[in-house]
Motif scaffolding. Structure first.
Motif, PDB file in Angstrom:
ATOM      1  N   TRP A 163       0.802  -1.226   0.000  1.00 32.89           N
ATOM      2  CA  TRP A 163       0.000   0.000   0.000  1.00 32.89           C
ATOM      3  C   TRP A 163       0.839   1.283   0.000  1.00 32.89           C
ATOM      4  N   GLY A 164       2.155   1.161   0.102  1.00 33.39           N
ATOM      5  CA  GLY A 164       2.987   2.350   0.187  1.00 33.39           C
ATOM      6  C   GLY A 164       2.828   3.089   1.496  1.00 33.39           C
ATOM      7  N   ILE A 165       2.390   2.391   2.539  1.00 34.73           N
ATOM      8  CA  ILE A 165       2.159   2.994   3.852  1.00 34.73           C
ATOM      9  C   ILE A 165       3.368   2.742   4.749  1.00 34.73           C
ATOM     10  N   LYS A 166       3.873   3.777   5.360  1.00 36.38           N
ATOM     11  CA  LYS A 166       4.989   3.640   6.286  1.00 36.38           C
ATOM     12  C   LYS A 166       4.432   3.537   7.709  1.00 36.38           C
ATOM     13  N   ALA A 167       4.705   2.449   8.369  1.00 38.47           N
ATOM     14  CA  ALA A 167       4.225   2.224   9.731  1.00 38.47           C
ATOM     15  C   ALA A 167       5.393   2.196  10.704  1.00 38.47           C
ATOM     16  N   ALA A 168       5.191   2.757  11.882  1.00 40.84           N
ATOM     17  CA  ALA A 168       6.155   2.592  12.964  1.00 40.84           C
ATOM     18  C   ALA A 168       5.990   1.199  13.555  1.00 40.84           C
ATOM     19  N   VAL A 169       7.055   0.667  14.123  1.00 41.36           N
ATOM     20  CA  VAL A 169       7.028  -0.692  14.686  1.00 41.36           C
ATOM     21  C   VAL A 169       7.225  -0.619  16.188  1.00 41.36           C
ATOM     22  N   ILE A 170       6.258  -1.141  16.924  1.00 45.09           N
ATOM     23  CA  ILE A 170       6.358  -1.280  18.380  1.00 45.09           C
ATOM     24  C   ILE A 170       5.963  -2.713  18.712  1.00 45.09           C
ATOM     25  N   PRO A 171       6.915  -3.579  19.064  1.00 43.96           N
ATOM     26  CA  PRO A 171       6.576  -4.973  19.345  1.00 43.96           C
ATOM     27  C   PRO A 171       5.656  -5.118  20.558  1.00 43.96           C
ATOM     28  N   ASN A 172       4.982  -6.244  20.623  1.00 44.17           N
ATOM     29  CA  ASN A 172       4.169  -6.580  21.776  1.00 44.17           C
ATOM     30  C   ASN A 172       5.011  -6.669  23.032  1.00 44.17           C
ATOM     31  N   GLY A 173       4.357  -6.482  24.155  1.00 48.54           N
ATOM     32  CA  GLY A 173       4.927  -6.901  25.423  1.00 48.54           C
ATOM     33  C   GLY A 173       4.459  -8.309  25.740  1.00 48.54           C
ATOM     34  N   VAL A 174       4.889  -8.812  26.866  1.00 43.89           N
ATOM     35  CA  VAL A 174       4.426 -10.116  27.340  1.00 43.89           C
ATOM     36  C   VAL A 174       4.333 -10.057  28.859  1.00 43.89           C
TER      37      VAL A 174
ATOM     38  N   GLU B 140       5.576   3.062  26.827  1.00 39.32           N
ATOM     39  CA  GLU B 140       6.447   4.233  26.690  1.00 39.32           C
ATOM     40  C   GLU B 140       6.636   4.601  25.222  1.00 39.32           C
ATOM     41  N   ARG B 141       6.832   3.608  24.389  1.00 34.19           N
ATOM     42  CA  ARG B 141       7.022   3.869  22.957  1.00 34.19           C
ATOM     43  C   ARG B 141       5.720   4.364  22.312  1.00 34.19           C
ATOM     44  N   HIS B 142       4.586   3.862  22.780  1.00 32.89           N
ATOM     45  CA  HIS B 142       3.313   4.354  22.258  1.00 32.89           C
ATOM     46  C   HIS B 142       3.118   5.834  22.607  1.00 32.89           C
ATOM     47  N   VAL B 143       3.423   6.194  23.844  1.00 29.44           N
ATOM     48  CA  VAL B 143       3.258   7.588  24.248  1.00 29.44           C
ATOM     49  C   VAL B 143       4.136   8.492  23.380  1.00 29.44           C
ATOM     50  N   ALA B 144       5.384   8.084  23.163  1.00 25.53           N
ATOM     51  CA  ALA B 144       6.276   8.882  22.304  1.00 25.53           C
ATOM     52  C   ALA B 144       5.715   8.989  20.892  1.00 25.53           C
ATOM     53  N   PHE B 145       5.151   7.892  20.385  1.00 24.50           N
ATOM     54  CA  PHE B 145       4.556   7.914  19.043  1.00 24.50           C
ATOM     55  C   PHE B 145       3.355   8.855  19.003  1.00 24.50           C
ATOM     56  N   TYR B 146       2.459   8.740  19.984  1.00 28.57           N
ATOM     57  CA  TYR B 146       1.294   9.620  20.019  1.00 28.57           C
ATOM     58  C   TYR B 146       1.716  11.088  20.017  1.00 28.57           C
ATOM     59  N   ARG B 147       2.729  11.410  20.810  1.00 29.37           N
ATOM     60  CA  ARG B 147       3.164  12.804  20.930  1.00 29.37           C
ATOM     61  C   ARG B 147       3.821  13.316  19.656  1.00 29.37           C
ATOM     62  N   SER B 148       4.284  12.399  18.816  1.00 25.97           N
ATOM     63  CA  SER B 148       4.924  12.817  17.559  1.00 25.97           C
ATOM     64  C   SER B 148       3.923  13.129  16.462  1.00 25.97           C
ATOM     65  N   LEU B 149       2.652  12.788  16.687  1.00 25.77           N
ATOM     66  CA  LEU B 149       1.654  12.906  15.631  1.00 25.77           C
ATOM     67  C   LEU B 149       1.202  14.343  15.453  1.00 25.77           C
ATOM     68  N   PRO B 150       0.904  14.760  14.222  1.00 27.08           N
ATOM     69  CA  PRO B 150       0.328  16.085  13.996  1.00 27.08           C
ATOM     70  C   PRO B 150      -1.121  16.120  14.448  1.00 27.08           C
ATOM     71  N   LYS B 151      -1.619  17.307  14.660  1.00 21.52           N
ATOM     72  CA  LYS B 151      -3.038  17.453  14.955  1.00 21.52           C
ATOM     73  C   LYS B 151      -3.851  17.005  13.746  1.00 21.52           C
ATOM     74  N   THR B 152      -4.962  16.340  14.008  1.00 18.61           N
ATOM     75  CA  THR B 152      -5.745  15.777  12.904  1.00 18.61           C
ATOM     76  C   THR B 152      -7.180  16.302  12.967  1.00 18.61           C
ATOM     77  N   PRO B 153      -7.523  17.253  12.122  1.00 20.67           N
ATOM     78  CA  PRO B 153      -8.861  17.826  12.180  1.00 20.67           C
ATOM     79  C   PRO B 153      -9.951  16.955  11.582  1.00 20.67           C
ATOM     80  N   ALA B 154      -9.572  15.836  10.951  1.00 17.30           N
ATOM     81  CA  ALA B 154     -10.579  14.995  10.296  1.00 17.30           C
ATOM     82  C   ALA B 154     -11.599  14.510  11.319  1.00 17.30           C
ATOM     83  N   PRO B 155     -12.896  14.611  11.016  1.00 14.48           N
ATOM     84  CA  PRO B 155     -13.919  14.162  11.971  1.00 14.48           C
ATOM     85  C   PRO B 155     -13.929  12.653  12.095  1.00 14.48           C
ATOM     86  N   VAL B 156     -14.442  12.192  13.220  1.00 14.13           N
ATOM     87  CA  VAL B 156     -14.608  10.759  13.437  1.00 14.13           C
ATOM     88  C   VAL B 156     -15.980  10.361  12.914  1.00 14.13           C
TER      89      VAL B 156
END
Length: 384
Positions: free
Chosen positions: A154-165, A351-367
């Motif tokens: 799809w040409g989509i770039k995804a960040a990788v955060i492995p599962n915990g256990v 911790e990695r999820h929080v860093a990822f969330y904080r890196s995201l731009p604001k998204t005005p698209a409605p839900v």
């Protein structure tokens, strides 16, 4: 941050286990977390207790008619969850969908974790899965292998955060509970995930029939199997083949949450012959318990398990590797597996999820629920 994590079920499937564990770790890190899901069949709670620091919103999902198809049930799931969530959508800074149903329900402003990519030909499913991949504005994967599939397809770039256990839960099980399983089942090879095509159940059955020639005392035990899909035809073929092979695996179905760790820890080997996976959380739990592991030789499982597992391609390979696991396993291999599992913590994932969330731009698209204008692309791989 105010975070909504969305799943599709209260039952113990891998994505649901992931959602709850991540939610609890995020809450422990100080985030404001709510988990949204559908309560199927009258469910008012999850398969296990959830830390009260996590808010739960379980949307009632009544049973459909006996004639309702899988595709119709999927579309109804999307509509019910989407309608309920839309009333609260503005309350969240992050909307994070963990599967295609919830991603369709909440619309394009969501973060999407693509756990693995399947192939569907049913038009409704193909369209829903396509939209759940292309519409979210940000993507996560739990392995590099799946991220590569997204990029290539799809040409989509995804960040990788492995599962915990939940390492301690599987590494330090009650010896009395383990002994109870061993007394009940004797020596056994365990697999978790039920009987379905993606889990390679027919291959495992063939392998077990070969394994018994050298290890007639060993039983095959199958736990789990909660799913939205109708695998009755596959299950019938599996049962017919078991009769032809004159083998009688022990099918436990869903196991109580507190019984699962000792069941895993008491096994003589753990089989994981899935033909499609994103990480392999159940297999990582087996390593945490110190159980010899045999997996399908897939790029994603090579990536995740490396030298801690034995690898098989055919059912003949699987039988041979299970035999080796039963007879030639060494303490050093077990210790290697435990160390690998111990490195995958949910606190680290949060911790990695929080860093990822904080890196995201604001998204005005409605839900908005993605229940209209669904397109069909059955030729592509489709994300779960």
């Amino acid at each position: 941050m105010r975070i909504a994590l969305l799943s599709y079920s209260t039952k113990p499937r891998g994505g649901v286990v992931h959602t709850l564990a991540l939610a609890e770790a995020l809450a422990a890190a100080g985030q404001d977390v709510t988990v949204w899901t559908l309560g199927r069949g009258g469910d008012a709670g999850f398969f296990r207790p959830v830390d009260p620091a996590v808010r739960l919103r379980i949307v009632p999902f009544p049973d459909g008619s006996p004639q309702e198809s899988v595709g119709e049930r999927i579309l109804r799931s999307i509509a019910v969850l989407g309608t309920a969530f839309e009333l609260s959508a503005a309350a969240y800074d992050i909307v994070h969908a963990q599967d295609c149903i919830s991603a369709n329900a909440v619309g394009g402003r969501c973060v999407r974790t693509v756990h693995h990519i399947d192939h569907f030909t049913t038009p409704e499913l193909a369209a829903c899965h396509e939209r759940a991949i292309v519409e979210p504005f940000a993507h996560l994967c739990v392995s590099e292998a799946v991220a590569t599939e997204l990029a290539d397809g799809w040409g989509i770039k995804a960040a990788v955060i492995p599962n915990g256990v939940a390492y301690d839960r599987f590494a330090a099980t009650d010896p009395v509970a383990r002994a109870n399983w061993q007394s009940r089942l004797s020596r056994y090879v365990l697999t978790v995930g039920g009987i379905e095509p993606r889990k390679g159940s027919l291959d495992l059955l063939e392998a077990y029939a070969l394994l018994r020639s050298a290890h007639p005392e060993v039983r095959l035990v199958i736990a789990g199997g909660e799913t939205l899909f109708d695998y009755r035809d596959y299950r019938a073929r599996w049962e017919a083949r078991a009769a032809e092979l004159r083998v009688e695996p022990v099918v436990l179905g869903q196991v109580a949450e507190d019984e699962l760790p000792p069941l895993v820890a008491a096994a003589s080997a753990f089989a994981f012959p899935s033909v499609k996976e994103g990480f392999g959380l159940a297999a990582m739990e087996a390593l945490a318990a110190g159980v010899p592991l045999v997996v399908r030789d897939l790029p994603v499982l090579r990536e995740v398990f490396g030298g801690a597992a034995r690898f098989a391609t055919t059912h003949q390979d699987l039988a041979a590797e299970l035999g080796a696991a039963l007879t030639d396993d060494t303490p050093s291999r077990r210790e290697r597996g435990r160390r690998l599992a111990a490195r995958h913590t949910w606190a680290g994932a949060a911790e990695r999820h929080v860093a990822f969330y904080r890196s995201l731009p604001k998204t005005p698209a409605p839900v908005q629920p993605l229940t209209k204008g669904l397109r069909t692309h059955p030729q592509r791989g489709l994300g779960a």
